[in-house]
Motif scaffolding. Structure first.
Motif, short mmCIF file in Angstrom:
data_model
loop_
_atom_site.label_atom_id
_atom_site.label_comp_id
_atom_site.label_asym_id
_atom_site.label_seq_id
_atom_site.Cartn_x
_atom_site.Cartn_y
_atom_site.Cartn_z
N VAL A 1 0.87 -1.27 0.06
CA VAL A 1 0.06 0.15 -0.12
C VAL A 1 0.80 1.13 -0.08
N PRO A 2 0.44 2.42 -0.09
CA PRO A 2 1.00 3.60 -0.50
C PRO A 2 1.96 3.91 0.76
N VAL A 3 1.57 3.79 1.91
CA VAL A 3 2.28 4.18 3.08
C VAL A 3 3.30 3.39 3.39
N GLN A 4 3.59 2.21 2.60
CA GLN A 4 4.67 1.37 2.81
C GLN A 4 5.48 1.29 1.52
N PHE A 5 4.87 1.69 0.46
CA PHE A 5 5.70 1.44 -0.72
C PHE A 5 5.59 2.76 -1.75
N SER A 6 6.54 3.28 -2.12
CA SER A 6 6.45 4.73 -2.79
C SER A 6 6.11 4.66 -4.40
N PHE A 7 6.25 3.37 -4.79
CA PHE A 7 5.76 3.20 -6.19
C PHE A 7 4.18 3.11 -6.45
N MET A 8 3.65 2.89 -5.27
CA MET A 8 2.22 2.80 -4.97
C MET A 8 1.61 4.40 -5.08
N LEU A 9 0.88 4.73 -6.10
CA LEU A 9 0.27 6.16 -6.56
C LEU A 9 -0.84 6.34 -5.70
N THR A 10 -1.69 5.37 -5.65
CA THR A 10 -2.94 5.37 -4.72
C THR A 10 -3.07 4.12 -3.99
N ARG A 11 -4.30 3.88 -3.60
CA ARG A 11 -4.64 2.68 -2.79
C ARG A 11 -4.42 1.19 -3.70
N TYR A 12 -4.76 1.34 -5.12
CA TYR A 12 -4.62 0.42 -5.69
C TYR A 12 -3.75 0.72 -7.12
N THR A 13 -3.50 1.89 -7.48
CA THR A 13 -2.64 2.04 -8.55
C THR A 13 -1.10 2.28 -8.52
N PHE A 14 -0.40 1.90 -9.42
CA PHE A 14 1.22 2.15 -9.37
C PHE A 14 1.74 2.61 -10.57
N GLU A 15 2.81 2.77 -10.49
CA GLU A 15 3.57 3.28 -11.80
C GLU A 15 3.40 2.11 -12.71
N ALA A 16 3.65 2.30 -13.97
CA ALA A 16 3.30 1.52 -15.17
C ALA A 16 4.51 0.31 -15.12
N ILE A 17 3.99 -0.68 -15.52
CA ILE A 17 4.92 -1.83 -15.57
C ILE A 17 5.05 -1.86 -17.23
N THR A 18 6.50 -1.66 -17.44
CA THR A 18 6.66 -1.56 -19.00
C THR A 18 7.69 -2.43 -19.63
N GLU A 19 8.37 -3.29 -18.63
CA GLU A 19 9.55 -4.50 -19.06
C GLU A 19 8.75 -5.63 -18.84
N ARG A 20 8.47 -6.19 -19.90
CA ARG A 20 7.97 -7.55 -19.87
C ARG A 20 8.45 -8.46 -19.32
N ASP A 21 9.75 -8.65 -19.66
CA ASP A 21 10.77 -9.67 -19.23
C ASP A 21 10.80 -9.73 -17.86
N ALA A 22 11.07 -8.63 -17.50
CA ALA A 22 11.21 -8.28 -15.86
C ALA A 22 10.02 -8.72 -15.33
N TRP A 23 8.92 -8.46 -15.63
CA TRP A 23 7.38 -8.48 -14.89
C TRP A 23 7.40 -10.27 -14.99
N GLN A 24 7.71 -10.88 -16.12
CA GLN A 24 7.53 -12.53 -15.86
C GLN A 24 8.54 -13.18 -15.13
N ARG A 25 9.79 -12.48 -14.77
CA ARG A 25 10.63 -12.74 -13.74
C ARG A 25 10.09 -12.74 -12.38
#
Length: 235
Positions: A152-176
């Protein structure tokens, strides 16, 4: 207490290029196909890394094996069944690149955190970040009881709101990240981290770091355990 684990590669015995006299061609083909697939076991004290690029699931201990775990490999997008069969996923929602955590399961929440917090780290470093999230979920009444409660945002800065986050753009890194998240969920928090429930990058020096116990550094992250987590009191 969760046992330490290690990866032991079971050697595949070389087989001949021809079938034995009492073996049918179908049996011989199946034997060659089986021999071409390495098998792995998890046991004893783990002090290295595991290539998780193809590991999809870890089965529960079977028989009188002293608590050993056995693993098989399956391609991303396939599930390893308990009977040893590998089948295509019928529900691949957790493997698709998400845009929100609303309604997500533990695998997705954990994978999103690994991707944003540790995709540039070693596999062990990624597992360590995932371990902290699982460790926080294991502390009753503090951060939440599930990975999605922790991410959640209070614990992780990449969380923009309670449910949204910075976009995932590196597909291989996502699969790993998905593969590491799946394996960590199956194994649990890393014993090597001794219950660590905090971490930060080496580029910052948060005030709370001096009030808790440094366990170790892995890559660009320092991992700490907060003694109050064990006592149930928070500072």
């Amino acid at each position: 207490m969760i046992r330490s684990i290690a990866l032991a590669v079971v050697a595949v015995v070389a087989i001949g290029t021809t079938a034995s006299a009492n073996e049918s061609s179908e049996d011989y083909s199946e034997r060659r196909a089986a021999a071409a697939q390495p098998e792995y076991s998890l046991d004893a004290a783990f002090d290295g890394t595991i290539d998780l690029s193809q590991v999809y699931a870890i089965s529960a201990p079977t028989g009188n094996t002293g608590g050993r775990f056995s693993t098989k490999t399956a391609p991303i997008g396939h599930t390893l069944r308990l009977n040893g069969q590998v089948t295509p996923d019928t529900n691949i929602g957790a493997l698709a690149v998400p845009t929100t955590l609303e309604g997500s399961n533990s695998l997705t929440c954990l994978a999103v955190a690994i991707y944003h917090e540790a995709r540039n780290q070693s596999e062990f470093g990624q597992r360590a970040v995932a371990s902290v999230i699982l460790q926080r979920a294991a502390v009753k009444g503090r951060w939440g009881s599930k990975p999605c409660d922790v991410v959640v945002p209070v614990q992780f800065s990449f969380m923009l709101t309670r449910y949204t986050f910075e976009a995932i753009t590196e597909r291989d890194a996502w699969q790993r990240s998905v593969a590491v998240a799946r394996a960590t969920l199956a194994i649990g928090p890393l014993p090597e981290l001794q219950g660590a429930d905090h971490y930060h990058t080496t580029g910052v020096n948060p005030g709370w770091a001096s009030r808790i116990i440094l366990v170790r550094q892995i890559g660009d992250h320092k991992f700490y355990v907060d003694p109050s987590s064990r006592t149930g009191r928070t500072s």
